[in-house]
Write a protein that holds these residues in place. Sequence first.
Motif, mmCIF file in Angstrom:
data_model
loop_
_atom_site.group_PDB
_atom_site.id
_atom_site.type_symbol
_atom_site.label_atom_id
_atom_site.label_comp_id
_atom_site.label_asym_id
_atom_site.label_seq_id
_atom_site.Cartn_x
_atom_site.Cartn_y
_atom_site.Cartn_z
ATOM 1 N N LYS A 160 0.848 -1.156 -0.066
ATOM 2 C CA LYS A 160 0.000 0.042 0.021
ATOM 3 C C LYS A 160 0.742 1.216 0.024
ATOM 4 C CE LYS A 160 -4.320 -1.619 0.331
ATOM 5 N NZ LYS A 160 -3.783 -3.064 -0.132
ATOM 6 N N THR A 286 1.624 10.914 1.693
ATOM 7 C CA THR A 286 0.541 10.346 1.754
ATOM 8 C C THR A 286 0.419 9.414 2.811
ATOM 9 O OG1 THR A 286 1.060 10.049 -0.757
ATOM 10 C CG2 THR A 286 -0.144 8.332 0.355
ATOM 11 N N THR A 288 -1.804 6.260 4.634
ATOM 12 C CA THR A 288 -2.792 5.105 4.133
ATOM 13 C C THR A 288 -3.049 4.139 5.245
ATOM 14 O OG1 THR A 288 -3.151 3.381 2.470
ATOM 15 C CG2 THR A 288 -1.078 3.786 3.059
#
Length: 345
Positions: A160, A286, A288
């Motif tokens: 991911k 980012t 996640t």
Amino acid sequence: MKAAVLISPNKISLCDVADPAPNQGDVLIRVRAATICGTDIRIYRGRKTSGVRYPSVLGHEFAGEIIDHGGHESLKVGDRVGLCPFIACGHCHLCKTGRENLCTEGAAVGYEIDGAFAEIIRIPEQAVAAGNLRPLPDHMSYEEAALVEPLSCVLNGQNKVGLSSDDTVVILGVGPIGLLHVHLARLRGASRIIASDPNANRREAARAAGADAVVDPANEDVVARVRDETGGRGADVVICAIGVPALARQATELAAFGGRISLFAGFSKGETAEMDVNDIHYRELTVTGAFGLSRKDFDRAFDMVASGQLNLKPMITHRFALDDITDALSVAEGGLAIKVALLDA
């Protein structure tokens, strides 16, 4: 048969219960090794309640021997097998778009289906038909096979955030899951791995697993140390491998410009965390999550272990009989062990 039955939060009782009654096509497996997951402990302590039944049998990391093949010609009594314990429905939007680990219509062994803290476990026909069972090669132990499930989840998490050989990686928390992140990051060729944990034994285990540097957050400034280790740049990837809310905020401080953060570990029910939104915005971070595993993850992780690319044997540090389930849970929770296994007597 004997089973460790979860009666209520903080209460597990070793009970004599009826052997599982298989439906047509179901497979029965004698459990030979089951390892204790941090989620098992959270359920036991009442810190995770979603999907939990009372009474029920926990345990989703396991391997064993087939004692009833359910009429499947590809299987036989005595086969040694491991199992991907999540059974996706196969027909919802998430399954059809390659996100079967997020399927809300599926079922999981150790949750909706009684798990492996028992002498015998029933595997539904749907799981067999979907290919969730994997035969073990002769050289692969039951204990190693039990560790494929958590490794699969770790693989999903690293995919991911796109962890690659170009990356400097910080892993916050090196309990069993954090150590698997170290092992896998090393296999993937991460340029530098920094592991942080207040437990000295776990820091040394992380170093043995391939960490280039270890940090004691109780006595060191983690942010300063990571900056020092990375020439002031910060980490390309930060993995929160333990569910401590404060680490979510720390992760944004540790990440380099353009860095990626994995909130891998779940929090206890009701907990929330703060993150620095400006850090995320101005440094284009980012963030996640990563939840569970797919059959694809399981197959890839299985092959890594079966082929010898990863040696996870040293992770099993303590072994108990099923009769000693409460002692096993206590040791797993106490922090001295890396991974605790329940073995067939």
